[in-house]
Write a protein that holds these residues in place. Structure first.
Motif, PDB file in Angstrom:
ATOM      1  N   LEU A  51       0.828  -1.068   0.122  1.00 21.02           N
ATOM      2  CA  LEU A  51      -0.004  -0.078   0.063  1.00 21.02           C
ATOM      3  C   LEU A  51       0.971   1.190   0.011  1.00 21.02           C
ATOM      4  O   LEU A  51       1.795   1.348   0.607  1.00 21.02           O
ATOM      5  N   TYR A  52       0.499   2.333  -0.684  1.00 18.29           N
ATOM      6  CA  TYR A  52       1.297   3.602  -0.839  1.00 18.29           C
ATOM      7  C   TYR A  52       0.351   4.817  -0.881  1.00 18.29           C
ATOM      8  O   TYR A  52      -0.696   4.476  -1.416  1.00 18.29           O
ATOM      9  N   ASP A  53       0.846   5.688  -0.557  1.00 12.14           N
ATOM     10  CA  ASP A  53       0.100   7.017  -1.006  1.00 12.14           C
ATOM     11  C   ASP A  53       0.610   7.610  -2.277  1.00 12.14           C
ATOM     12  O   ASP A  53       2.039   7.906  -2.383  1.00 12.14           O
ATOM     13  N   ASN A  54      -0.111   8.238  -3.041  1.00 13.02           N
ATOM     14  CA  ASN A  54       0.326   8.933  -4.331  1.00 13.02           C
ATOM     15  C   ASN A  54       0.983  10.382  -3.857  1.00 13.02           C
ATOM     16  O   ASN A  54       0.440  10.846  -2.737  1.00 13.02           O
ATOM     17  N   VAL A  55       2.164  10.714  -4.504  1.00 16.10           N
ATOM     18  CA  VAL A  55       2.744  12.000  -3.973  1.00 16.10           C
ATOM     19  C   VAL A  55       1.586  13.050  -4.083  1.00 16.10           C
ATOM     20  O   VAL A  55       0.904  13.019  -4.942  1.00 16.10           O
ATOM     21  N   GLY A  56       1.534  13.930  -3.027  1.00 13.28           N
ATOM     22  CA  GLY A  56       0.483  14.939  -2.946  1.00 13.28           C
ATOM     23  C   GLY A  56      -0.676  14.347  -1.892  1.00 13.28           C
ATOM     24  O   GLY A  56      -1.580  15.351  -1.743  1.00 13.28           O
ATOM     25  N   ALA A  57      -0.829  13.198  -1.656  1.00 16.88           N
ATOM     26  CA  ALA A  57      -1.843  12.788  -0.962  1.00 16.88           C
ATOM     27  C   ALA A  57      -1.309  11.903   0.399  1.00 16.88           C
ATOM     28  O   ALA A  57      -0.017  11.623   0.330  1.00 16.88           O
ATOM     29  N   GLY A  58      -2.321  12.011   1.221  1.00 21.58           N
ATOM     30  CA  GLY A  58      -2.178  11.178   2.489  1.00 21.58           C
ATOM     31  C   GLY A  58      -0.764  11.724   3.172  1.00 21.58           C
ATOM     32  O   GLY A  58      -0.341  12.782   3.498  1.00 21.58           O
ATOM     33  N   LYS A  59       0.238  10.639   3.677  1.00 20.58           N
ATOM     34  CA  LYS A  59       1.189  10.751   4.388  1.00 20.58           C
ATOM     35  C   LYS A  59       2.513  10.829   3.480  1.00 20.58           C
ATOM     36  O   LYS A  59       3.651  10.506   3.772  1.00 20.58           O
ATOM     37  N   SER A  60       2.200  11.239   1.948  1.00 16.22           N
ATOM     38  CA  SER A  60       3.468  11.220   1.217  1.00 16.22           C
ATOM     39  C   SER A  60       4.405  12.274   1.564  1.00 16.22           C
ATOM     40  O   SER A  60       3.967  13.053   2.340  1.00 16.22           O
ATOM     41  N   ASP A  61       5.689  12.364   1.066  1.00 17.66           N
ATOM     42  CA  ASP A  61       6.361  13.247   1.201  1.00 17.66           C
ATOM     43  C   ASP A  61       6.208  14.668   0.719  1.00 17.66           C
ATOM     44  O   ASP A  61       5.836  14.713  -0.493  1.00 17.66           O
ATOM     45  N   PRO A  62       5.713  15.833   1.391  1.00 18.53           N
ATOM     46  CA  PRO A  62       5.233  16.939   1.075  1.00 18.53           C
ATOM     47  C   PRO A  62       6.304  17.543  -0.136  1.00 18.53           C
ATOM     48  O   PRO A  62       5.816  18.267  -1.050  1.00 18.53           O
ATOM     49  N   ALA A  63       7.619  17.364   0.268  1.00 16.68           N
ATOM     50  CA  ALA A  63       8.443  17.803  -0.738  1.00 16.68           C
ATOM     51  C   ALA A  63       8.596  17.228  -2.012  1.00 16.68           C
ATOM     52  O   ALA A  63       9.252  17.923  -2.606  1.00 16.68           O
ATOM     53  N   ALA A  64       8.204  16.129  -2.166  1.00 15.97           N
ATOM     54  CA  ALA A  64       8.212  15.342  -3.356  1.00 15.97           C
ATOM     55  C   ALA A  64       7.299  15.853  -4.294  1.00 15.97           C
ATOM     56  O   ALA A  64       7.478  15.545  -5.436  1.00 15.97           O
ATOM     57  N   TYR A  65       6.273  16.552  -4.235  1.00 18.63           N
ATOM     58  CA  TYR A  65       5.111  17.216  -5.087  1.00 18.63           C
ATOM     59  C   TYR A  65       5.593  18.413  -5.592  1.00 18.63           C
ATOM     60  O   TYR A  65       6.123  19.295  -5.040  1.00 18.63           O
ATOM     61  N   SER A  66       5.367  18.358  -6.866  1.00 10.45           N
ATOM     62  CA  SER A  66       5.535  19.622  -7.843  1.00 10.45           C
ATOM     63  C   SER A  66       4.544  19.775  -8.789  1.00 10.45           C
ATOM     64  O   SER A  66       4.226  18.671  -9.554  1.00 10.45           O
ATOM     65  N   PRO A  67       3.614  20.732  -8.865  1.00 14.47           N
ATOM     66  CA  PRO A  67       2.699  20.754  -9.801  1.00 14.47           C
ATOM     67  C   PRO A  67       3.259  20.885 -11.229  1.00 14.47           C
ATOM     68  O   PRO A  67       2.673  20.226 -12.095  1.00 14.47           O
ATOM     69  N   ILE A  68       4.429  21.092 -11.361  1.00 16.57           N
ATOM     70  CA  ILE A  68       5.025  21.023 -12.917  1.00 16.57           C
ATOM     71  C   ILE A  68       5.357  19.636 -13.289  1.00 16.57           C
ATOM     72  O   ILE A  68       5.059  18.824 -14.250  1.00 16.57           O
ATOM     73  N   LYS A  69       6.007  19.018 -12.201  1.00 16.79           N
ATOM     74  CA  LYS A  69       6.438  17.420 -12.273  1.00 16.79           C
ATOM     75  C   LYS A  69       5.105  16.468 -12.665  1.00 16.79           C
ATOM     76  O   LYS A  69       4.883  15.707 -13.326  1.00 16.79           O
ATOM     77  N   TYR A  70       4.086  16.923 -11.502  1.00 12.96           N
ATOM     78  CA  TYR A  70       2.853  15.993 -11.736  1.00 12.96           C
ATOM     79  C   TYR A  70       1.839  16.575 -12.368  1.00 12.96           C
ATOM     80  O   TYR A  70       0.621  16.515 -11.971  1.00 12.96           O
ATOM     81  N   GLN A  71       2.038  17.193 -13.563  1.00 12.56           N
ATOM     82  CA  GLN A  71       1.083  17.732 -14.489  1.00 12.56           C
ATOM     83  C   GLN A  71       0.551  16.611 -15.392  1.00 12.56           C
ATOM     84  O   GLN A  71      -0.221  16.713 -16.299  1.00 12.56           O
ATOM     85  N   THR A  72       0.991  15.331 -15.386  1.00  9.63           N
ATOM     86  CA  THR A  72       0.699  14.193 -16.162  1.00  9.63           C
ATOM     87  C   THR A  72       0.329  13.000 -15.638  1.00  9.63           C
ATOM     88  O   THR A  72       1.290  12.676 -14.350  1.00  9.63           O
ATOM     89  N   LEU A  73      -0.570  12.145 -15.702  1.00 13.64           N
ATOM     90  CA  LEU A  73      -0.814  10.690 -14.987  1.00 13.64           C
ATOM     91  C   LEU A  73       0.581   9.991 -15.395  1.00 13.64           C
ATOM     92  O   LEU A  73       0.703   9.070 -14.418  1.00 13.64           O
ATOM     93  N   ASN A  74       1.339  10.182 -16.319  1.00 14.77           N
ATOM     94  CA  ASN A  74       2.675   9.421 -16.517  1.00 14.77           C
ATOM     95  C   ASN A  74       3.473   9.281 -15.419  1.00 14.77           C
ATOM     96  O   ASN A  74       4.444   8.426 -15.017  1.00 14.77           O
ATOM     97  N   THR A  75       3.589  10.629 -14.759  1.00 16.95           N
ATOM     98  CA  THR A  75       4.490  10.807 -13.815  1.00 16.95           C
ATOM     99  C   THR A  75       4.024   9.967 -12.539  1.00 16.95           C
ATOM    100  O   THR A  75       5.053   8.986 -11.810  1.00 16.95           O
ATOM    101  N   TYR A  76       2.814   9.865 -12.266  1.00 21.36           N
ATOM    102  CA  TYR A  76       2.426   8.926 -11.257  1.00 21.36           C
ATOM    103  C   TYR A  76       2.433   7.344 -11.555  1.00 21.36           C
ATOM    104  O   TYR A  76       2.920   6.637 -10.886  1.00 21.36           O
ATOM    105  N   ALA A  77       2.474   7.090 -12.790  1.00 30.25           N
ATOM    106  CA  ALA A  77       2.715   5.926 -13.316  1.00 30.25           C
ATOM    107  C   ALA A  77       4.300   5.299 -13.135  1.00 30.25           C
ATOM    108  O   ALA A  77       4.441   4.159 -12.639  1.00 30.25           O
ATOM    109  N   ASN A  78       5.060   6.371 -13.299  1.00 35.06           N
ATOM    110  CA  ASN A  78       6.437   6.086 -13.102  1.00 35.06           C
ATOM    111  C   ASN A  78       6.801   6.003 -11.660  1.00 35.06           C
ATOM    112  O   ASN A  78       7.606   5.087 -11.340  1.00 35.06           O
TER     113      ASN A  78
END
Length: 268
Positions: A51-78
């Motif tokens: 089980l895991y939290d997508n970046v930007g959600a739950g208790k994921s690392d807040p520092a890992a989120y960037s609106p530029i990096k995560y502007q496509t679902l492919n980043t989450y797939a990676n």
């Protein structure tokens, strides 16, 4: 497991560590891995659970989120593929909800060796209607723009209204309240950015590349995913089967976990 990956996704390995097969549970928008709490109990003795939290959600690392990096679902797939690689998964089963279903689809098309079966719960490859192709996604751009405006002007009020409508099950108002709390735990700016990426995504062209056995679970009165979308997925994923659950709303794994467990056990 590298501590950086564990911290980035609040990664959790549960269940039977000696099991031959692994199930990955992937959550949808506005929730985190705890959304699978009731469903995962049915599989903890016979499977290793990831089980895991997508970046930007739950208790994921807040520092890992960037609106530029995560502007496509492919980043989450990676991100999902990074987890699969580090854990050296082979032929894993992934049980995904909502947007994570399409994230899992993209991951499985890129690296099918990690997955043996896919379960997509209330999934959509495109939420916007596409009149040029006669595609019914359930939303128009003005409706989405109005939603974004509501999120911007008063996130608290928007979360309260959206959570009740998306959860449905008016006879169980506590479910909507719990989802509202989950939404409110997300930073409003991140929630708005992620919502735009999700609701304006279009991965229909990638569906034809998926050849792994897939179960599509759909429920009644889902404000985010009309029945036409479930049928579209079924037509366009070659090795798929569509099952309509005796459940309503966008979150059947929360509102009707026994129905989801039953469908999963039959499938896997």
């Amino acid at each position: 497991m590298p501590s950086t990956l564990k911290q980035k996704h609040n990664l959790s390995i549960e269940g039977n560590p000696d099991a031959q097969q692994t199930i990955i549970f992937a959550h949808g928008f506005g929730t985190d891995q705890t959304a699978w709490h009731q469903v995962k109990q049915a599989f903890k003795d016979d499977y290793r659970l990831v089980l895991y939290d997508n970046v930007g959600a739950g208790k994921s690392d807040p520092a890992a989120y960037s609106p530029i990096k995560y502007q496509t679902l492919n980043t989450y797939a990676n991100d999902l593929l990074d987890i699969a690689s580090v854990l050296q998964l082979e032929n894993a089963i992934i049980v995904a909800h909502s947007v994570s279903s399409m994230i899992a689809m993209l991951a499985a098309v890129k690296a099918p060796q990690y997955f043996s079966k896919l379960v997509f719960t209330t999934a959509s490859p495109r939420y916007l209607n596409d009149e040029s192709e006669g595609y019914i996604g359930g939303f128009t751009q003005p409706v989405l723009d109005s939603m974004y405006e509501g999120m911007t002007l008063n996130y608290y009020a928007w979360a309260s209204g959206f959570s009740a409508a998306a959860m449905a099950n008016a006879d169980k108002p506590n479910l909507g309240s719990d989802f509202a709390k989950s939404l409110l735990s997300v930073r409003p700016d991140i929630a708005l950015s992620v919502a735009k990426v999700i609701f304006e995504s279009d991965v229909r062209k990638e569906l034809s590349g998926l050849n792994i056995e897939t179960l599509l679970l759909h429920s009644q009165n889902d404000i985010a995913v009309p029945t036409e979308v479930a049928q579209y997925l079924h037509r366009n994923i070659s090795n798929s089967r569509l099952e309509f659950l005796n459940a309503e709303g966008h979150f059947p794994h929360i509102s009707a976990p026994d129905e989801v467990i039953k469908a999963l056990k039959t499938f896997i």
